[in-house]
Each structure stands twice: as C-alpha cells, then as structure tokens.
Design an enzyme around this catalytic site. Structure first.
Site, PDB file in Angstrom:
ATOM      1  N   CYS A   2       0.843  -1.187   0.000  1.00  0.00           N
ATOM      2  CA  CYS A   2       0.000   0.000   0.000  1.00  0.00           C
ATOM      3  C   CYS A   2       0.879   1.237   0.000  1.00  0.00           C
ATOM      4  O   CYS A   2       2.068   1.181   0.311  1.00  0.00           O
ATOM      5  CB  CYS A   2      -0.908   0.025   1.226  1.00  0.00           C
ATOM      6  SG  CYS A   2      -1.977  -1.426   1.360  1.00  0.00           S
ATOM      7  N   GLY A   3       0.274   2.341  -0.337  1.00  0.00           N
ATOM      8  CA  GLY A   3       0.934   3.626  -0.209  1.00  0.00           C
ATOM      9  C   GLY A   3       0.311   4.380   0.938  1.00  0.00           C
ATOM     10  O   GLY A   3      -0.918   4.387   1.111  1.00  0.00           O
TER      11      GLY A   3
END
Length: 589
Positions: A2-3
């Site tokens: 994920c970011g």
C-alpha cells in the site's frame, strides 16, 4: 502493498496543495486497486488540527479488495497499513491482514497492550494509526526497515509522512529504530515535535524475551531476535584442502535442517496465499533471478509450495553499457591486429570482412552479462530438479537509450538515497521488477506477477561479502563475529526502503524470505562456523550453510556460485562513462 500519505497541520502550518497532489499520485502507483482519503479535525491547546490520512491499496491478501484507510466510526480510530502479517497475529488463509490488525488494535486497552501487539508481528510493515480516545498518532517501520516510510518535519510547515516522495522535496527516511508516538494531549518538552505536539520514540533494544512486559513498561521494545552467538570455535578439525567441500558432521546436519525448515516456512508464507487476480494463467510469483546461490535456493523452495500447474517467472536483467561495449570492441580489434602480425598478408577486403564479423559478434553479445550467463545455467538446473514446472526465464534487455529515458524517474523513486551506487542498483531493480522482456529467446513477454521474491539478507547474515573474508583474515573468528553483527545491525538503515520504493513503482511488492524475523532469529543463534567457514576458499566457505541447503535441494552447480553485486552482474555500474574517477559512494551530480 500500500501507499501511505499522512499530514498533521494547523492554520499556521498549512499543506502545499501542489505537493500533496504529487504525493497522492506517486502513492497511487504503489496501490492501483483502491485509494481513499479520511480527514479528522481535533482541538489541541486551543488550536484546530487537521489530520489527513490517504491510503492506496495493492490487493494481495484475501478474496476482496479492502480499501484504506480503515476507519471505525464508533471509536474514531484510523489505520493506514502497508505490510504483511506472516506470523505473530493469526491471519487465516484468505483473510485480509489489515482487517485483522485493525480489529486487534481496537481491543488494546492501553499503550502497553498496543505496543505489545505490534511487536509480535512477523513480517514487513510501515503504518500510521490514530487512536481517538487518547489522541495519539502511532507510526513506524518494522525493525528491519523492509517497507518505506519517509517524514517531513519542517518547523515552518506541517508534519507529514509518505511512502514515496520526489527528489526535489525536503524529506528523510523514518529510522527503523522503534515505534514513534505523537501525543496531541501532552505538553511535555521534546526534541522532536509535530505542530507543537511532542514525538516520543519507543526504541528497539536487545533484551531477554522473557522480560518483554517489563521492557515495555520501561519504554523500550524487545527485538524479535538476539545478538549473534559469540562462541568462538576452538576444536575445529584442520582442513587439508581449501578447495574441497567440508564433510557434514552431526552439528552441521542439525543446523542445515533447522535453517532449511525456517527458510522453507518463510518462502511458503510469502508465496502460498497470493490471490488469483486474472484468468490468463499468468504467474503469481516472480523471482529476482541472477542465477546466484541465494535466489536459486528461493526459487527451488517456492517450487515446493506452489501448485505444479502454475508457472514461476524468473526475472533476469541485463543492460547495454556503452563504456563496457566500447572496451570490448577495442579488445576485439586489438586481438585481430595481433593475429594479423602472425599471418601472411591478405587482401584488404578480406580483412574488412573479418573485422566486421568480429565487431558484429561483440555487439550481438552485449546482453550476455555475468548475471545473464549464470541465470541461464541456473534455470536449466531448476528444470532438471523440477521438470514439471514451467519456469519462465524472462530476459530483460535494457538498451542504453531506454535506461537514460527513465533515469530521472528512478532517481526520484530512490530518494532520499542519492549516490552513484544507489542509482546503479536502483536502475537494475526498477527494470527487473517491471518485468518486460523475452522468453525462449524471441517471444515477447511481460510478467504480471505482483509478488517479487528477493534473496537480499543472505550475504549479511552468512558472510557473503568480501569484507567478511577480510575481517577473518585480520582477526580470525572474533573479528568475523563483530563484522557480521555490524551487518545485521545495519540492515534496517541501509537499502531496503530504497528497494521498496523502486519496485513498488510498478504496483508490485517485494518480499525477503531471508529477512523473515524467524529466519534471522535462528541464524543469530547458530555458532559462526556453521554459517560461514572462511578457512575455505571463495565459492565454498562463505555462506557455507546455504551451500549445503542448495546441495540438499539438488542444486549442485549453483552451490559453488559466489557473490556478485547486481550493478556488476547486470552491468549498470558507470553506464555513462562520463567520469571515470567517480566512485559508488559519491553523490549524484
């Protein structure tokens, strides 16, 4: 994968909207499957604070995409999680670990319970978690620094965290030295502050695991592995031939079994629960594959934990390096001129034809780099031990012009690391993880595997670097133990954040079985001579434990391979040739 993008701001320290939008776009490349934003407004010391949580998701766990940030409307708590839980907290096959972690965090009744929960996690992670009832913001990278997280702590601006930034921005990597907490209710003095609130560090320390609670109460966290076993061998059998593989005694046999079991378990945890996201039969798993000892062992172990009907991609990258090719062609010409002196005079036209053929031969082999040659040999050995598996050996050939086209993008992704060596390594990883190449010499192919397996971590723990051999030469086993401990200690603050940022730029996640904390724990406990015996020559003594494992797996030829840095194996070192005296540690101009 994920970011994560987070900001803490007030009316005096506002966010630059242009920078915020750039950061959102960069983080979206890491998580193309879902993006969401959650904002929380709170009052702190008569000041209105705005907390913004932006998360992007690459779907790798569970049957359905679970968007982030996770928000509980009943408690007001918010979680941004970029990680994988492979142990410590039970996540059943098919479950999403973000949901499981959020549920467990909600049950924590105190800071001690929250910290205790987080320190049990086996797996890579970076996270931001807001606890509404205590008005505390928790954030961290795991103790080995396997996931990227950067911060901006300007006195005149907002406090910000992001998984990735641009090189032009004033950011630093969050040290992987503990778990940080911003206490929005506290008025304590602190060297680090965020919009006036103190930032407290709960540092990782080496303590007896039995005293974990006592350690937490003292404000410290216990590493999930001990310091290295410092027992110095005193009764080793003298060796008669430094080029002969040593015999396996009972102690080594036990070490091989323990290490092989832990490494196999780590590989299984990292390959077996990746969801099927397409119907085209693409490989779910790809190995960053030079054909070297570390990656070929991981490939052989992955074969044991994936259905035989599935293909596995082996990503092998090679670069056109004009400096090296110019030297190669010059060498061909020089050899031709030397041979000419020993031959009778021949017609000029025949000389021209011969010279042209020799130069064309040199050009045709520009992608036959050291890693390409060992890669080809390695895939053949894998096909011998696992003939029913489809091994896609992906030859990723990168022309010089294309490398220069993406150079600035790669510099941006690896930032804040900024040396010549960083660029050489990052360029190799960026193109390798993109996965575009050919298989079977001619068929264009693009790997769609979202999970990449890397052998990083083996050299640091098993004596794979030349500095280990030099330490042994200078100070025998005592100095070798010290040097190896330094390498283990430095893993968290060296290159893993860079590698995560580089490879996730393609919406892919890299996993490191040799850096499973269970594997690290087991290796730290082993006596030094079972992991490396540098009395033996290169290709035998370093990483001796892994070489034995390779032979048990049937990888006889690969068991004699030695370490070659990727920038030399793929030929990215000093590609431009602009400055011959430029060293790897020098800053990029």
């Amino acid at each position: 994968m994920c970011g994560i993008l987070f900001s803490l701001s007030n009316k005096d320290k506002v966010i630059n909207n242009e920078h915020w939008e750039i950061l959102k776009e960069l983080n979206a490349r890491r998580g193309p499957d879902a993006q969401d934003l959650k904002q929380v407004n709170i009052c702190h010391n008569n000041d209105q604070l705005a907390l913004q949580f932006f998360s992007t998701v690459l779907h790798l766990r569970g049957p359905e995409i679970v968007p982030q940030p996770r928000f509980n409307p009943d408690t007001g708590n918010v979680l941004c999680w970029n990680g994988e839980i492979f142990g410590g907290i039970r996540v059943a096959c098919g479950q999403n670990d973000t949901e499981v972690l959020m549920e467990q965090l909600e049950k924590a009744d105190s800071d001690i319970e929250l910290l205790s929960l987080l320190t049990t996690i086996e797996g890579p992670f970076a996270f931001v978690y807001y606890r509404a009832d205590t008005k505390k913001i928790w954030f961290s990278r795991d103790c080995l620094g396997r996931r990227s997280l950067l911060w901006q702590r300007s006195e005149n601006g907002p406090f910000m965290l992001s998984s990735v930034v641009q090189a032009s921005m004033d950011w630093e990597e969050v040290p992987a030295n503990g778990i940080y907490c911003i206490d929005l209710e506290s008025k304590e003095e602190s060297e680090m502050r965020a919009c006036g609130a103190p930032i407290k560090l709960f540092p990782w320390t080496y303590n007896d695991p039995q005293d974990k609670l006592e350690t937490l109460q003292a404000g410290n966290l216990t590493f999930p592995f001990p310091r290295l076993n410092t027992t110095v061998p005193t009764d080793l059998t003298p060796i008669e031939n430094e080029d002969t593989e040593p015999e396996i005694d009972n102690q080594m046999e036990q070490a091989i079994k323990e290490f092989s079991d832990e490494l196999s378990k780590a590989v299984k945890n990292r390959v077996a629960d990746v969801p099927y996201l397409n119907s085209k039969g693409h490989a779910r798993i790809a190995i960053l594959f030079s054909g070297g000892l570390d990656c070929i062992c991981l490939a052989a172990l992955a074969d044991k934990h994936l259905p035989v009907s599935e293909s596995i991609d082996l990503l092998n990258v090679a670069f056109e390096n004009p400096r090296i090719e110019k030297a190669r062609i010059q060498k061909v010409k020089t050899k031709k001129n030397k041979n000419k002196k020993n031959l009778e005079e021949k017609p000029v036209v025949e000389e021209s034809v011969v010279e042209k053929q020799m130069i064309e031969e040199a050009v045709r082999s520009i992608y036959d780099t050291p890693d390409r040659l060992t890669g080809r040999a390695g895939v053949e050995e894998l096909r011998n031990i696992a003939p029913n598996r489809t091994w896609n050996f992906v030859e990723i050939n990168v022309p010089y012009v294309e490398a220069m086209e993406y150079k600035q993008r790669i510099i941006d992704r690896m930032f804040p690391l900024d040396t010549v060596m960083d660029l050489s390594i990052a360029m190799a990883f960026w193109f390798a993880s993109r996965g575009r190449g050919v298989i079977n010499n001619t068929i264009e192919y693009e790997s769609h595997a979202r999970v990449l397996i890397s052998g990083l971590g083996a050299d640091e723990q098993l004596g794979g670097y030349s500095r280990h051999r030099e330490a042994f030469r200078q100070g025998s086993w005592e100095k070798l133990i010290i040097e190896t401990q330094l390498d283990v200690d430095r893993i968290s603050n060296r290159n893993l954040g860079r590698d995560d940022r580089i490879m996730s730029d393609h919406g892919k996640e890299v996993r490191f079985p040799f850096l499973s904390t269970d594997v690290v724990n087991g290796l730290c406990k082993q006596p030094i001579q079972l992991k490396m015996d540098l009395r033996f020559n290169r290709g035998i003594g370093e990483k001796i434990l892994l070489r034995h494992v390779a032979r048990k797996l049937g990888l006889i030829n690969a068991s004699r391979n030695w370490k070659r840095a990727i920038q030399f194996g793929a030929k990215t070192a000093k590609m431009t040739g602009e400055n011959r005296i430029e060293k790897g540690q020098h800053k990029l101009s």
